[in-house]
Design an enzyme around this catalytic site. Sequence first.
Site, PDB file in Angstrom:
ATOM      1  N   GLU A  41      22.062 -18.954   5.230  1.00 11.76           N
ATOM      2  CA  GLU A  41      21.785 -20.006   4.226  1.00 11.76           C
ATOM      3  C   GLU A  41      22.846 -19.952   3.108  1.00 11.76           C
ATOM      4  O   GLU A  41      23.222 -18.870   2.643  1.00 11.76           O
ATOM      5  CB  GLU A  41      20.406 -19.721   3.622  1.00 11.76           C
ATOM      6  N   LYS A 116      17.014 -28.440   3.614  1.00 14.74           N
ATOM      7  CA  LYS A 116      15.889 -27.499   3.564  1.00 14.74           C
ATOM      8  C   LYS A 116      14.647 -28.248   3.091  1.00 14.74           C
ATOM      9  O   LYS A 116      14.699 -28.999   2.106  1.00 14.74           O
ATOM     10  CB  LYS A 116      16.234 -26.360   2.607  1.00 14.74           C
ATOM     11  N   TYR A 122       8.528 -18.774  -5.875  1.00 10.61           N
ATOM     12  CA  TYR A 122       7.814 -17.570  -6.296  1.00 10.61           C
ATOM     13  C   TYR A 122       8.798 -16.405  -6.412  1.00 10.61           C
ATOM     14  O   TYR A 122       9.942 -16.489  -5.964  1.00 10.61           O
ATOM     15  CB  TYR A 122       6.703 -17.239  -5.288  1.00 10.61           C
ATOM     16  N   CYS A 152      15.681 -20.876   6.068  1.00  6.28           N
ATOM     17  CA  CYS A 152      14.904 -19.793   5.458  1.00  6.28           C
ATOM     18  C   CYS A 152      13.417 -20.140   5.298  1.00  6.28           C
ATOM     19  O   CYS A 152      12.665 -20.114   6.268  1.00  6.28           O
ATOM     20  CB  CYS A 152      15.554 -19.390   4.146  1.00  6.28           C
ATOM     21  N   GLY A 303      25.218  10.199 -16.448  1.00 10.16           N
ATOM     22  CA  GLY A 303      24.861  11.451 -17.101  1.00 10.16           C
ATOM     23  C   GLY A 303      24.111  12.322 -16.105  1.00 10.16           C
ATOM     24  O   GLY A 303      23.135  11.883 -15.500  1.00 10.16           O
ATOM     25  N   GLY A 306      20.702  17.669 -14.559  1.00  9.56           N
ATOM     26  CA  GLY A 306      20.027  18.713 -13.795  1.00  9.56           C
ATOM     27  C   GLY A 306      18.631  18.275 -13.386  1.00  9.56           C
ATOM     28  O   GLY A 306      17.885  19.026 -12.765  1.00  9.56           O
ATOM     29  N   ILE A 308      15.914  15.296 -11.488  1.00  9.02           N
ATOM     30  CA  ILE A 308      15.890  14.725 -10.139  1.00  9.02           C
ATOM     31  C   ILE A 308      16.377  13.273 -10.104  1.00  9.02           C
ATOM     32  O   ILE A 308      16.973  12.833  -9.115  1.00  9.02           O
ATOM     33  CB  ILE A 308      14.481  14.880  -9.525  1.00  9.02           C
ATOM     34  N   ASN A 386      15.372  10.956 -30.027  1.00 10.48           N
ATOM     35  CA  ASN A 386      16.127   9.931 -29.302  1.00 10.48           C
ATOM     36  C   ASN A 386      17.600   9.899 -29.664  1.00 10.48           C
ATOM     37  O   ASN A 386      18.416   9.340 -28.918  1.00 10.48           O
ATOM     38  CB  ASN A 386      15.510   8.548 -29.583  1.00 10.48           C
ATOM     39  N   THR A 410      19.755   5.706 -14.841  1.00  9.52           N
ATOM     40  CA  THR A 410      19.005   6.547 -13.900  1.00  9.52           C
ATOM     41  C   THR A 410      17.487   6.414 -14.023  1.00  9.52           C
ATOM     42  O   THR A 410      16.759   7.162 -13.389  1.00  9.52           O
ATOM     43  CB  THR A 410      19.366   8.034 -14.138  1.00  9.52           C
TER      44      THR A 410
HETATM   45  N1  LIG Z   1      16.040   9.342 -23.653  1.00 10.57           N
HETATM   46  C1  LIG Z   1      15.587  10.021 -22.687  1.00 10.57           C
HETATM   47  O1  LIG Z   1      16.333  10.712 -22.037  1.00 10.57           O
HETATM   48  C2  LIG Z   1      14.133   9.906 -22.380  1.00 10.57           C
HETATM   49  C3  LIG Z   1      13.745  10.170 -21.115  1.00 10.57           C
HETATM   50  C4  LIG Z   1      12.406  10.110 -20.806  1.00 10.57           C
HETATM   51  C5  LIG Z   1      11.489   9.785 -21.771  1.00 10.57           C
HETATM   52  N2  LIG Z   1      11.904   9.534 -23.012  1.00 10.57           N
HETATM   53  C6  LIG Z   1      10.864   9.192 -23.954  1.00 10.57           C
HETATM   54  O2  LIG Z   1      10.930   7.801 -24.215  1.00 10.57           O
HETATM   55  C7  LIG Z   1      10.391   7.577 -25.492  1.00 10.57           C
HETATM   56  C8  LIG Z   1      11.404   6.800 -26.294  1.00 10.57           C
HETATM   57  O3  LIG Z   1      10.914   6.554 -27.609  1.00 10.57           O
HETATM   58  P1  LIG Z   1      10.606   5.129 -28.242  1.00 10.57           P
HETATM   59  O4  LIG Z   1       9.980   4.259 -27.220  1.00 10.57           O
HETATM   60  O5  LIG Z   1       9.876   5.325 -29.512  1.00 10.57           O
HETATM   61  O6  LIG Z   1      12.092   4.700 -28.583  1.00 10.57           O
HETATM   62  P2  LIG Z   1      12.960   3.386 -28.528  1.00 10.57           P
HETATM   63  O7  LIG Z   1      13.847   3.476 -29.699  1.00 10.57           O
HETATM   64  O8  LIG Z   1      13.608   3.274 -27.188  1.00 10.57           O
HETATM   65  O9  LIG Z   1      11.968   2.156 -28.698  1.00 10.57           O
HETATM   66  C9  LIG Z   1      11.171   2.058 -29.836  1.00 10.57           C
HETATM   67  C10 LIG Z   1      11.807   1.166 -30.895  1.00 10.57           C
HETATM   68  O10 LIG Z   1      12.073  -0.120 -30.361  1.00 10.57           O
HETATM   69  C11 LIG Z   1      11.827  -1.115 -31.317  1.00 10.57           C
HETATM   70  N3  LIG Z   1      10.761  -2.020 -30.823  1.00 10.57           N
HETATM   71  C12 LIG Z   1       9.469  -1.719 -30.574  1.00 10.57           C
HETATM   72  N4  LIG Z   1       8.802  -2.805 -30.128  1.00 10.57           N
HETATM   73  C13 LIG Z   1       9.689  -3.810 -30.083  1.00 10.57           C
HETATM   74  C14 LIG Z   1       9.619  -5.175 -29.717  1.00 10.57           C
HETATM   75  N5  LIG Z   1       8.494  -5.733 -29.276  1.00 10.57           N
HETATM   76  N6  LIG Z   1      10.745  -5.922 -29.776  1.00 10.57           N
HETATM   77  C15 LIG Z   1      11.912  -5.361 -30.196  1.00 10.57           C
HETATM   78  N7  LIG Z   1      12.041  -4.076 -30.574  1.00 10.57           N
HETATM   79  C16 LIG Z   1      10.947  -3.312 -30.517  1.00 10.57           C
HETATM   80  C17 LIG Z   1      11.375  -0.416 -32.567  1.00 10.57           C
HETATM   81  O11 LIG Z   1      12.489  -0.254 -33.398  1.00 10.57           O
HETATM   82  C18 LIG Z   1      10.870   0.909 -32.049  1.00 10.57           C
HETATM   83  O12 LIG Z   1      10.915   1.931 -32.972  1.00 10.57           O
HETATM   84  C19 LIG Z   1      10.097   8.928 -26.097  1.00 10.57           C
HETATM   85  O13 LIG Z   1       8.744   9.200 -25.902  1.00 10.57           O
HETATM   86  C20 LIG Z   1      10.971   9.860 -25.292  1.00 10.57           C
HETATM   87  O14 LIG Z   1      10.466  11.179 -25.244  1.00 10.57           O
HETATM   88  C21 LIG Z   1      13.212   9.540 -23.336  1.00 10.57           C
HETATM   89  N1  LIG Z   2      21.700  17.148 -20.722  1.00  6.18           N
HETATM   90  C1  LIG Z   2      22.062  15.987 -20.207  1.00  6.18           C
HETATM   91  N2  LIG Z   2      23.312  15.813 -19.761  1.00  6.18           N
HETATM   92  C2  LIG Z   2      23.688  14.642 -19.219  1.00  6.18           C
HETATM   93  N3  LIG Z   2      22.885  13.599 -19.097  1.00  6.18           N
HETATM   94  C3  LIG Z   2      21.637  13.721 -19.536  1.00  6.18           C
HETATM   95  C4  LIG Z   2      21.150  14.903 -20.109  1.00  6.18           C
HETATM   96  N4  LIG Z   2      19.856  14.722 -20.415  1.00  6.18           N
HETATM   97  C5  LIG Z   2      19.549  13.465 -20.058  1.00  6.18           C
HETATM   98  N5  LIG Z   2      20.609  12.861 -19.517  1.00  6.18           N
HETATM   99  C6  LIG Z   2      20.692  11.498 -18.961  1.00  6.18           C
HETATM  100  O1  LIG Z   2      19.580  10.745 -19.405  1.00  6.18           O
HETATM  101  C7  LIG Z   2      18.751  10.428 -18.299  1.00  6.18           C
HETATM  102  C8  LIG Z   2      17.296  10.489 -18.677  1.00  6.18           C
HETATM  103  O2  LIG Z   2      16.976  11.794 -18.938  1.00  6.18           O
HETATM  104  P1  LIG Z   2      15.512  12.413 -18.733  1.00  6.18           P
HETATM  105  O3  LIG Z   2      15.742  13.820 -18.360  1.00  6.18           O
HETATM  106  O4  LIG Z   2      14.805  11.609 -17.710  1.00  6.18           O
HETATM  107  O5  LIG Z   2      14.912  12.284 -20.028  1.00  6.18           O
HETATM  108  C9  LIG Z   2      19.149  11.404 -17.209  1.00  6.18           C
HETATM  109  O6  LIG Z   2      18.878  10.923 -15.926  1.00  6.18           O
HETATM  110  C10 LIG Z   2      20.618  11.564 -17.451  1.00  6.18           C
HETATM  111  O7  LIG Z   2      21.338  10.497 -16.901  1.00  6.18           O
HETATM  112  N1  LIG Z   3      10.134 -16.384   1.878  1.00  4.22           N
HETATM  113  C1  LIG Z   3      11.406 -16.058   2.346  1.00  4.22           C
HETATM  114  C2  LIG Z   3      12.403 -17.117   2.182  1.00  4.22           C
HETATM  115  C3  LIG Z   3      13.223 -17.251   0.996  1.00  4.22           C
HETATM  116  C4  LIG Z   3      14.251 -18.389   1.021  1.00  4.22           C
HETATM  117  O1  LIG Z   3      13.953 -19.498   1.414  1.00  4.22           O
HETATM  118  O2  LIG Z   3      15.411 -18.142   0.595  1.00  4.22           O
HETATM  119  C5  LIG Z   3      11.831 -14.671   1.965  1.00  4.22           C
HETATM  120  O3  LIG Z   3      11.223 -14.072   1.118  1.00  4.22           O
HETATM  121  O4  LIG Z   3      12.698 -14.128   2.556  1.00  4.22           O
HETATM  122  O1  LIG Z   4      14.199  15.364 -15.626  1.00  5.73           O
HETATM  123  P1  LIG Z   4      13.892  14.127 -14.898  1.00  5.73           P
HETATM  124  O2  LIG Z   4      12.954  14.356 -13.763  1.00  5.73           O
HETATM  125  O3  LIG Z   4      13.410  13.040 -15.798  1.00  5.73           O
HETATM  126  O4  LIG Z   4      15.247  13.570 -14.231  1.00  5.73           O
HETATM  127  P2  LIG Z   4      16.564  13.152 -14.981  1.00  5.73           P
HETATM  128  O5  LIG Z   4      16.798  14.082 -16.126  1.00  5.73           O
HETATM  129  O6  LIG Z   4      17.635  13.246 -13.983  1.00  5.73           O
HETATM  130  O7  LIG Z   4      16.381  11.774 -15.456  1.00  5.73           O
END
Ligand SMILES: NC(=O)c1ccc[n+]([C@@H]2O[C@H](COP(=O)([O-])OP(=O)(O)OC[C@H]3O[C@@H](n4cnc5c(N)ncnc54)[C@H](O)[C@@H]3O)[C@@H](O)[C@H]2O)c1
Ligand SMILES: Nc1ncnc2c1ncn2[C@@H]1O[C@H](COP(=O)(O)O)[C@@H](O)[C@H]1O
Ligand SMILES: N[C@@H](CCC(=O)O)C(=O)O
Ligand SMILES: O=P(O)(O)OP(=O)(O)O
Length: 559
Positions: A41, A116, A122, A152, A303, A306, A308, A386, A410
């Site tokens: 297509e 077509k 959807y 399709c 990044g 270490g 998964i 953060n 990731t």
């Molecule tokens: N960075 C990492 O590697 C990683 C990995 C896994 C988990 N985490 C977790 O993810 C969480 C990240 O924290 P977060 O969610 O507070 O941070 P964030 O900064 O990504 O998002 C929160 C911020 O986004 C803004 N926001 C909120 N609602 C919004 C809306 N509707 N429209 C526009 N902006 C909006 C606000 O400024 C808010 O403080 C933490 O719990 C952290 O532990 C981080």
């Molecule tokens: N220590 C680190 N070195 C490189 N990259 C990192 C590191 N820690 C986190 N990252 C990057 O962030 C994502 C998300 O991390 P979480 O462990 O899931 O919080 C990770 O996949 C790396 O790409």
């Molecule tokens: N339903 C079909 C067709 C989509 C199309 O017409 O491009 C699909 O999900 O593969």
């Molecule tokens: O520690 P994880 O499982 O969140 O994976 P990564 O740090 O590779 O995002």
Amino acid sequence: MKIAIAQLNPTIGDLSNNAQKILEAAQQAAVQGARLLLTPELSLCGYPPRDLLLNPSFVAAMGMKLQQLATDLPPNLYVLVGTVSPNLKADSTGGKSLFNSIALLRDGQVKQIFHKRLLPTYDVFDENRYFEPGLQANYFTLDNLDIGVTICEDLWNDEQFFGKRNYAVNPIADLAILRVDLIVNLSASPYSLGKQQSRESMLQHSAVRFSQAIIYTNQVGGNDDLIFDGRSFALNRQGEIVCRARGFTTDLVIVEFDQAQRDLQLSSVAPVYQSQEEEIWQALVLGVRDYAQKCHFSQVLLGLSGGIDSALVATIAAAAVGKENVLGVLMPSPYSSEHSVSDALALGENLGIQTTILKIGELMSGFDHTLADLFAGTEFGIAQENIQSRIRGNLLMAIANKFNYLLLSTGNKSEMAVGYCTLYGDMNGGLAVIADLPKTRVYSLCHWLNRDREIIPANILTKPPSAELKPGQLDQDSLPSYDILDDILERYIHNHQSAAQIMATGHDPVIVNQVIQMVARAEFKRRQAPPGLKITDRAFGTGWRMPIASNWGAVKNAW
Ligand SMILES: NC(=O)c1ccc[n+]([C@@H]2O[C@H](COP(=O)([O-])OP(=O)(O)OC[C@H]3O[C@@H](n4cnc5c(N)ncnc54)[C@H](O)[C@@H]3O)[C@@H](O)[C@H]2O)c1
Ligand SMILES: Nc1ncnc2c1ncn2[C@@H]1O[C@H](COP(=O)(O)O)[C@@H](O)[C@H]1O
Ligand SMILES: N[C@@H](CCC(=O)O)C(=O)O
Ligand SMILES: O=P(O)(O)OP(=O)(O)O
């Protein structure tokens, strides 16, 4: 009569190269004695062209390219090419200005145009935005055979198979009434897990029901978030698969229509069903490879923590673009565990990719110092945590920008669902490789990768997931265990179950409510995330259209 199926991988909008691919397939088909060549297509412009279709110069260029292609094709070969064509009645009837069409080319001419009839709207499809539906059953006659032509979605309305009618008409039924000898279908059907089984059982049902042989030609390749798996196939009138092209790669396959028997003959049938993990693996590798190639990147970086998730993305990247083209950046902070670095280095060695270490402690101190007055008297919290993630995101984009690397992000689907990720931090990137893989699937894919030898170091597989943004932090301090979280998400996102229905399956009501609230509140993050490769029938991409400023789901017990 020999009929060739060209399972092509077009680049959207690259009319010259797409036409060249059709031409090369036609030349090969002619050498192999084919009388008719089928292409996918919209094979001339690639699927989905989206709003390029609103640009009249794009549409005009496609028309000119089609004429040129007709002239270039080998003689005596009939070729079906996917293209658009104008709806000449649009101004008087108020309809859309284009049809999604197939052109029948032969000996320098466009012999016939077919439109077509069923336009999907959807999930990721939005065809009513651009196209007027065709109203007629489509067929042409070649060497005394009447060949029905469908595009399709035209085949996706067998109400006996679906248990309901998706559209008012069924093009296969119309063609069966006309007693055509064969139905061909030109598709661009995006991959999702298990989709090939659905396609085959749907068409087996229709082939038997209408006693029609069917040849189904699919596009292959990655286009942004969508991955097309190919796996074109053909069925005889008894619904038996007589030919199957390869999955996740281009292919040219010849099928033979026996004019005496009025049916397709058995030719080559590739094995179809791999394990789910193998299928997902092939899809993601193709998705990364094509995104990089089609956006002109030869190298990628990410990044490496270490953990998964980054381990899996690095492994996919190495398979997609070559280990020598992948850079893993280790960025330990004072909160990082020792195994963060040693596990990432072990992974880098197993994969043979380049790695480099950038310690971020000094940058963290710089941020703390600059923000000290403003943050004075507040408690250390998520905003400070953060900063590490944002420093890493900044460094990665600096390297990407300097050396023209594609930054791969990731985040997995579980994290993206509940917002467990940092905006402008680990969410930075050009392509979110595993954004449609729940964490439990990340594990199963990594175990599958290790089936013959250790690719993902054992410690990465066994240690508990951690963001390592503060000492001793584990994902499970903030989230339910991933098997519980993923089950709730599957029910809520894929199966559209209500909170009450999910609770009725035995999940803790408090957790169910929390998860649903988190999903709603994280919409603003997902809207700013890089495109994520789609591998399920409900991904956070072009088919997910949720409001951000909404109270539904965000307020406890609102549903
Ligand atoms: N960075 C990492 O590697 C990683 C990995 C896994 C988990 N985490 C977790 O993810 C969480 C990240 O924290 P977060 O969610 O507070 O941070 P964030 O900064 O990504 O998002 C929160 C911020 O986004 C803004 N926001 C909120 N609602 C919004 C809306 N509707 N429209 C526009 N902006 C909006 C606000 O400024 C808010 O403080 C933490 O719990 C952290 O532990 C981080
Ligand atoms: N220590 C680190 N070195 C490189 N990259 C990192 C590191 N820690 C986190 N990252 C990057 O962030 C994502 C998300 O991390 P979480 O462990 O899931 O919080 C990770 O996949 C790396 O790409
Ligand atoms: N339903 C079909 C067709 C989509 C199309 O017409 O491009 C699909 O999900 O593969
Ligand atoms: O520690 P994880 O499982 O969140 O994976 P990564 O740090 O590779 O995002």
